[in-house]
Write a protein that holds these residues in place. Structure first.
Motif: not given
Length: 340
Positions: A209-225
């Protein structure tokens, strides 16, 4: 995995209407009325937009997913010029609206159930599909990251963005596996992670779960967005305009909490450093604590359990500089570029 609260309602998922988390609370915080103009910055299935339109507001809906825009044809026909859709990241709202022009902005952070439930989008290991995860369906995919990123950077991604304690073991297992065969599906990655960290009977979540969370967040640059969207909303809102943000993950909520604390004029600093002077408030928080969904909503929609709503009213103060130091840790800003 953090995700939007859009949930299918009814037995037939093909014709289901999607209902976003804390709809009544969001509408109450935004106070939509005839003559107001608001941005639904994460349009999705249009749940918030529909409620705001029914209350009289005109809506500009943003979504970087072309499927979400294409699926809104019926809503556009129903509401005509009162609903304008923009296919773009919500951080780019100032490219499409004037500064100091909006009465409200709502951000529902995360991936929608429509995306989660489609195996071909590759967001979830619950349904095997291509390892994709791109909200905008373009650019670097999760498969690119998994198969090309240096192991040291994978460790940072899993550790920082997924808060995964076994990030090192998992990243090294990926590095070893990809030497023999590229990892191309969600099922392959989940199975590999489960070998490294077998699921125990008492575990509430799958070890991937946390790996998928991390990948999705990274791929979409979610936090900086998210950070860039907050700065943009600060400039787009007129005095008295409302900002409402619904988060589903601790890293997201930490950014919003830190941003609103800074923009509310509170002094900052630590016991080791001199306290900085208070500045004129750019936002006035609405409520002292974040709003959470009630027990009945969590029972109907388990995906809502981690949701938090924070809201604030724009003051007449001039907007401040854009400073990505509101990210939870400085290293997150360096993860915005692909390190393959």
């Amino acid at each position: 995995m953090a995700q939007s609260g859009d949930i299918p309602e009814g037995a037939d998922p093909g014709s289901a209407r999607h209902v976003p988390v804390m709809l009544a609370e969001v509408c109450a915080a935004l106070d939509p009325r005839a003559g107001t103009t608001m941005i639904d910055a994460t349009f999705g299935a249009g749940g918030y937009s529909t409620a705001l339109l029914e209350a009289g507001a005109d809506i500009i809906g943003f979504d970087r997913d072309p499927d979400a825009i294409a699926g809104a044809a019926a809503l556009q026909k129903r509401y005509g010029s009162r609903l304008r859709l923009v296919m773009a990241p919500f951080s780019q709202m100032l490219d499409h609206v004037e500064s100091n022009s909006l009465d409200g902005v709502v951000l529902d952070i995360g991936v929608s159930s429509m995306q989660i439930d489609e195996a071909k989008r590759g967001f979830s290991f619950m349904r095997d599909g291509p390892l994709d995860m791109r909200m905008g369906q373009a650019g670097v995919s999760a498969a690119d990251v998994v198969n090309k990123m240096k192991v040291s950077d994978l460790i940072r991604v899993f550790g920082l963005l997924g808060e995964e304690r076994q990030a090192g073991r998992m990243a090294r297992a990926i590095e070893k596996a990809r030497q023999h065969k590229a990892i191309t599906t969600t099922g392959e990655l989940a199975a590999l992670i489960e070998k490294v960290a077998p699921r125990r009977a008492q575990d509430r979540i799958h070890p991937a779960t946390r790996v998928f969370q991390a990948l999705r967040t990274y791929v979409n640059d979610e936090l900086a967005e998210l950070a860039r969207a907050l700065f943009a909303a600060e400039r787009a809102l007129k005095p008295g305009g409302r900002l409402v943000v619904v988060t589903f993950h601790s890293l997201e909520d930490r950014i919003v909490k830190r941003y609103l604390a800074d923009r509310s004029g509170k002094a900052s600093g630590s016991r080791h450093l001199p306290e900085t002077a208070e500045r004129e408030a750019v936002f006035e928080p609405l409520g002292r604590q974040p709003v959470k969904p009630d027990a009945a909503e969590c029972e109907r929609n388990p995906r809502a359990r981690s949701a938090k709503l924070r809201a604030a009213r724009r003051t007449e103060a001039a907007p401040r500089s854009r400073d990505l130091s509101i990210l939870p840790v400085p290293e997150l800003a360096a993860l915005s570029a692909f390190g393959g």
